[in-house]
Design an enzyme around this catalytic site. Structure first.
Site, PDB file in Angstrom:
ATOM      1  N   HIS A 207       0.826  -1.209   0.000  1.00  0.00           N
ATOM      2  CA  HIS A 207       0.000   0.000   0.000  1.00  0.00           C
ATOM      3  C   HIS A 207       0.858   1.256   0.000  1.00  0.00           C
ATOM      4  CE1 HIS A 207       0.790   0.918   4.259  1.00  0.00           C
ATOM      5  NE2 HIS A 207       0.681  -0.388   4.481  1.00  0.00           N
TER       6      HIS A 207
ATOM      7  N   CYS B 131       3.045  -4.889   6.636  1.00  0.00           N
ATOM      8  CA  CYS B 131       2.816  -4.560   5.224  1.00  0.00           C
ATOM      9  C   CYS B 131       4.077  -4.010   4.548  1.00  0.00           C
ATOM     10  CB  CYS B 131       1.705  -3.521   5.103  1.00  0.00           C
ATOM     11  SG  CYS B 131       0.109  -4.112   5.683  1.00  0.00           S
TER      12      CYS B 131
END
Length: 184
Positions: free
Chosen positions: A144, A160
């Protein structure tokens, strides 16, 4: 002429002994970062190259993108998980993509930081997922964007892989659902 005191002698000796250690630490940092931005071969990481492929190298803090149809190869700097315990490694794939993703911290994230909100809408100021998210088939793991540009190149996430927003927007457009991803 200056007089050498015991304090001056000890300080000079300590500085002399510490110099090689400091230089080695700096050299290791430079080598790690430089090696991440050297071209990689997909064959070293994947058995097949029949579709778009992404390699997330958490040590080098770099994401490598390959497209076999047009020979496109790109490298992006990333943020990576804060600790090895938060890092899931192995082969996965992109199962979903979202513009302006909303964010719901996991229970373990809220346990580590109780001040986190229960939920944050997409596009909200401070949303840590930035402007685009690509969800992996591992629950709660994503590639992301981020509004906090200080995080790129650092161990700063809860699992992440993060990119600058303008870079994740570019990657988002050229990466289809089903892309194979390997996290090292």
């Amino acid at each position: 002429m200056t007089k050498t005191t015991r304090r001056t002698f000890i300080a000079a000796t300590a500085a002399t002994l510490a110099t090689p250690t400091l230089l080695r630490a700096e050299l290791n940092t430079v080598q790690r970062n430089a090696s991440g931005f050297m071209a990689q071969k997909w064959q070293d990481h994947f058995d097949t190259f029949d579709r778009v492929t992404i390699l997330c190298d958490t040590n080098a803090r770099a994401l490598h993108y390959w497209n076999p149809e047009n020979g496109d190869y790109r490298i992006y700097p990333t943020s990576v998980p804060q600790t090895d315990e938060l890092t899931k490694r192995g082969l996965t794939k992109i199962v979903r993509k979202k513009h302006n993703p909303s964010w719901t911290p996991t229970a373990s994230m809220r346990e580590r930081d109780p001040s986190l909100p229960v939920h944050m809408e997409g596009g909200a100021v401070g949303n840590p997922l930035g402007t685009r998210a690509m969800y992996l088939d591992w629950p709660a793991y994503l590639i992301h964007g981020t509004h906090d540009t200080r995080k790129i190149g650092r161990r700063s996430s809860s699992g992440c892989i993060g990119l600058f927003n303008f870079m994740v927007e570019e990657l988002f457009e050229i990466t289809p659902v089903g892309t194979q991803v390997r996290v090292l």
